[in-house]
Design an enzyme around this catalytic site. Sequence first.
Site, PDB file in Angstrom:
ATOM      1  N   TYR A   1      18.748  71.867 -26.689  1.00 60.45           N
ATOM      2  CA  TYR A   1      18.039  71.306 -27.845  1.00 60.45           C
ATOM      3  C   TYR A   1      19.040  71.159 -28.977  1.00 60.45           C
ATOM      4  CZ  TYR A   1      14.703  70.769 -31.673  1.00 60.45           C
ATOM      5  OH  TYR A   1      14.009  70.304 -32.763  1.00 60.45           O
TER       6      TYR A   1
ATOM      7  N   LYS B   1      22.408  75.935 -40.517  1.00 57.46           N
ATOM      8  CA  LYS B   1      22.011  76.703 -41.698  1.00 57.46           C
ATOM      9  C   LYS B   1      22.801  77.977 -41.967  1.00 57.46           C
ATOM     10  CE  LYS B   1      18.138  77.185 -38.553  1.00 57.46           C
ATOM     11  NZ  LYS B   1      18.483  76.101 -37.638  1.00 57.46           N
TER      12      LYS B   1
ATOM     13  N   ASP C   1      27.743  71.906 -30.007  1.00 63.53           N
ATOM     14  CA  ASP C   1      26.683  72.131 -30.983  1.00 63.53           C
ATOM     15  C   ASP C   1      26.646  73.629 -31.281  1.00 63.53           C
ATOM     16  OD1 ASP C   1      24.433  72.529 -32.442  1.00 63.53           O
ATOM     17  OD2 ASP C   1      23.090  71.398 -31.126  1.00 63.53           O
TER      18      ASP C   1
HETATM   19  N1  HOZ Z   1      13.678  74.811 -32.913  1.00 65.78           N
HETATM   20  C1  HOZ Z   1      13.809  76.030 -33.624  1.00 65.78           C
HETATM   21  C2  HOZ Z   1      14.361  77.108 -32.799  1.00 65.78           C
HETATM   22  N2  HOZ Z   1      15.237  76.746 -31.801  1.00 65.78           N
HETATM   23  C3  HOZ Z   1      12.513  76.480 -34.201  1.00 65.78           C
HETATM   24  C4  HOZ Z   1      12.486  76.201 -35.634  1.00 65.78           C
HETATM   25  C5  HOZ Z   1      11.201  76.622 -36.353  1.00 65.78           C
HETATM   26  O1  HOZ Z   1      10.141  76.561 -35.745  1.00 65.78           O
HETATM   27  O2  HOZ Z   1      11.280  76.962 -37.511  1.00 65.78           O
END
Ligand code: HOZ
Length: 452
Positions: free
Chosen positions: A166, A286, A258
């Site tokens: 992802y 972040k 990534d």
């Molecule tokens: N896709 C995020 C974790 N891999 C989740 C982000 C969220 O729900 O804040």
Amino acid sequence: MGVTGARLPRTNPPFFHRYNPPAMGKQSDALFQRAQQVIPGGVNSPVRAFRGVGGTPLFIEQALGARIFDVDNLQYIDCVGSWGPMILGHGHRYVVEAVKKAATRGFSFGAPTAGEVELAEMVIQAVPSIEMLRLVSSGTEATMSALRLARAATGRKKIIKFDGGYHGHVDSLLVKAGSGGATFNVPDSAGVPKEVAELTISVAYNDLEAVRAVISDDVAAIIVEPVAGNMGCVPPREGFLQGLRKICDDSGALLILDEVMTGFRVAYGGAQSLYNVTPDITTLGKVIGGGMPIGAYGGKKKLMELVSPLGPMYQAGTLSGNPIAVAAGKATLGVLKNSAIYSDLEERSAEFEAGVRAAAEKHGVPITFNRVGSMWTLFFTDGPVFDFESANKSNREKFARFFHLMLGEGVYLPPSQLEAAFFSAAHAKKDILQLIERADRSLKKVAWEFEK
Ligand code: HOZ
């Protein structure tokens, strides 16, 4: 059973675990009802809706150190850490001070600042494969821009990614994607034009043969999480990342690492320093904003000089290099650089792993515990877990039960089997011992309910 530790702001009443059920979840339940009227599914990012485990999501009031507190005044040991970036723990005083100071100077200028130059210099010093970088506002923006840069540099169209990988909600990357898509069994998002999705080839993680079978002279880039974190934590097999590097070198495709999750997390120099692999482009998220909205993509100068206004690849953003996020990032990286944080994190995480493995064995619950430093996942399968297919063999009902048992014990885990958990520098030795005790009790109950 008492309150477990964090010193609380004086204005707040005492906090209790869910051991004290009378007031349990009332405010979160009420907020969730309201939220569902005005926000899709009641949440602003799907995984946090708890649909991977059932029940009502916690609405969070505040967090401090290793603890997170919900609107019902219940406290939890936080193993999510805002999905990774809170490596110093919540509310680290240097970071808070830096943010306060920056906020008094203005929230957003849409103009260059000294701070963003300093942050770029700090990142470049930490990650030698980056000679020049562009700050953006999120990991998604970073990967989206990285793909555009790879296509601009190579004049090619196709992208190779990995099943269960992802990289944010970029159209081209929502193909066999991990995280929420995988959790809800919809890895290919609606709304992505077929013609766009067709440019993405997805193959099994850790499978170099599968990559060799699909590589061609129309592939612009291979994008990979050097430690997968969105199908649970799945480390690269020995030689996998080096193999990708070689395939890219031979084919002329660019290698995009990534490191949105792994950057400044598995090592100060990221996974690329841990596994000794040099990407063409790195994406960061972040963590370089101390948890605030920021991201970056970077690489060799020659490549980055393709980015506007130096070159023809356009990418822009008013919020890019936001001064408050930058201040938080500089403070965070400053603390991370000058400390033994990574060896302490390794020691405590290893202690937790050993404790959980022993508990699972004692209670006869088959598990696989994957971990790289302070990033980990407890899979309910006897494994091994090395790709999306093997991660999916995990028993999600057992995970959901374990999740809720742990929540009842005052432990906040990612609400999906297919997400990674994280420890921070604020997780003290006594927190780890408490976590092991609580996991032991929870695994015992899982064993009673599922294994007998
Ligand atoms: N896709 C995020 C974790 N891999 C989740 C982000 C969220 O729900 O804040």
